[in-house]
Write a protein that holds these residues in place. Sequence first.
Motif, PDB file in Angstrom:
ATOM      1  N   LYS A 174       0.812  -1.221   0.000  1.00  0.00           N
ATOM      2  CA  LYS A 174       0.000   0.000   0.000  1.00  0.00           C
ATOM      3  C   LYS A 174       0.843   1.268   0.000  1.00  0.00           C
ATOM      4  O   LYS A 174       0.618   2.171  -0.785  1.00  0.00           O
ATOM      5  CB  LYS A 174      -0.941   0.010   1.206  1.00  0.00           C
ATOM      6  N   CYS A 175       1.818   1.336   0.941  1.00  0.00           N
ATOM      7  CA  CYS A 175       2.544   2.603   1.051  1.00  0.00           C
ATOM      8  C   CYS A 175       4.023   2.492   0.678  1.00  0.00           C
ATOM      9  O   CYS A 175       4.712   3.494   0.579  1.00  0.00           O
ATOM     10  CB  CYS A 175       2.407   3.174   2.463  1.00  0.00           C
ATOM     11  N   GLY A 176       4.518   1.268   0.482  1.00  0.00           N
ATOM     12  CA  GLY A 176       5.888   1.127   0.022  1.00  0.00           C
ATOM     13  C   GLY A 176       6.938   1.117   1.117  1.00  0.00           C
ATOM     14  O   GLY A 176       8.131   1.024   0.825  1.00  0.00           O
TER      15      GLY A 176
ATOM     16  N   PRO B 239       3.073  -6.339  10.576  1.00  0.00           N
ATOM     17  CA  PRO B 239       2.319  -5.410   9.714  1.00  0.00           C
ATOM     18  C   PRO B 239       3.194  -4.209   9.358  1.00  0.00           C
ATOM     19  O   PRO B 239       4.209  -3.971   9.997  1.00  0.00           O
ATOM     20  CB  PRO B 239       1.131  -5.002  10.578  1.00  0.00           C
ATOM     21  N   CYS B 240       2.780  -3.480   8.340  1.00  0.00           N
ATOM     22  CA  CYS B 240       3.546  -2.321   7.891  1.00  0.00           C
ATOM     23  C   CYS B 240       3.743  -1.331   9.050  1.00  0.00           C
ATOM     24  O   CYS B 240       2.794  -0.992   9.749  1.00  0.00           O
ATOM     25  CB  CYS B 240       2.794  -1.635   6.756  1.00  0.00           C
ATOM     26  N   PRO B 241       4.981  -0.882   9.278  1.00  0.00           N
ATOM     27  CA  PRO B 241       5.226   0.054  10.377  1.00  0.00           C
ATOM     28  C   PRO B 241       4.563   1.418  10.164  1.00  0.00           C
ATOM     29  O   PRO B 241       4.396   2.186  11.114  1.00  0.00           O
ATOM     30  CB  PRO B 241       6.754   0.190  10.398  1.00  0.00           C
ATOM     31  N   GLN B 242       4.180   1.712   8.939  1.00  0.00           N
ATOM     32  CA  GLN B 242       3.592   3.029   8.685  1.00  0.00           C
ATOM     33  C   GLN B 242       2.075   3.009   8.610  1.00  0.00           C
ATOM     34  O   GLN B 242       1.407   3.880   9.143  1.00  0.00           O
ATOM     35  CB  GLN B 242       4.142   3.612   7.377  1.00  0.00           C
ATOM     36  N   CYS B 243       1.530   2.014   7.892  1.00  0.00           N
ATOM     37  CA  CYS B 243       0.075   2.054   7.677  1.00  0.00           C
ATOM     38  C   CYS B 243      -0.639   0.808   8.199  1.00  0.00           C
ATOM     39  O   CYS B 243      -1.843   0.659   7.992  1.00  0.00           O
ATOM     40  CB  CYS B 243      -0.249   2.281   6.194  1.00  0.00           C
ATOM     41  N   GLU B 244       0.112  -0.113   8.845  1.00  0.00           N
ATOM     42  CA  GLU B 244      -0.487  -1.296   9.457  1.00  0.00           C
ATOM     43  C   GLU B 244      -1.023  -2.305   8.448  1.00  0.00           C
ATOM     44  O   GLU B 244      -1.619  -3.307   8.826  1.00  0.00           O
ATOM     45  CB  GLU B 244      -1.630  -0.911  10.426  1.00  0.00           C
TER      46      GLU B 244
END
Length: 147
Positions: A78-80, A93-98
Amino acid sequence: MDFKLNTRRADTVFIIDLAGKITSGDALSVLRQTIRDEVAKGHTKILLNLKDVSYIDSSGLGELIMALGTVTQTICAKCGATVFKDDEGTWDPCPQCESRERKSWGQLKLANPGRQVMDLLEFTKLYSVFDVHGSEEEALTSFRGKA
Ligand SMILES: [Zn+2]
């Protein structure tokens, strides 16, 4: 210096021409920095042209594996952002957008390996780890096929 590195583009593919010996020392740090820079600039398709490489030793091979890891690192779909595994080996999970959707950053391929390089890849059973092509044209075609 027994080692040379040149870079060029073919459409969306970033080609790194390597020549000489890829052994411990300057060659490895130059190669590492070049790959990191290109990934940081957003290049996702990287081809290492080994046509004029005369010799790769085990540290050179280790560097190629590191390059593969850098280019194919797992990112959030999703956010790269770069995502990591926890201690048990499951993906965080993604550290920025979960988000839990992941993908590979990019692809790294090898072209034109010489006899010694082929022997080394086969001997170490790494031939299947890398996407190896007999010619630059073949490698470029395979990049296009997956685009
Ligand atoms: Zn994300």
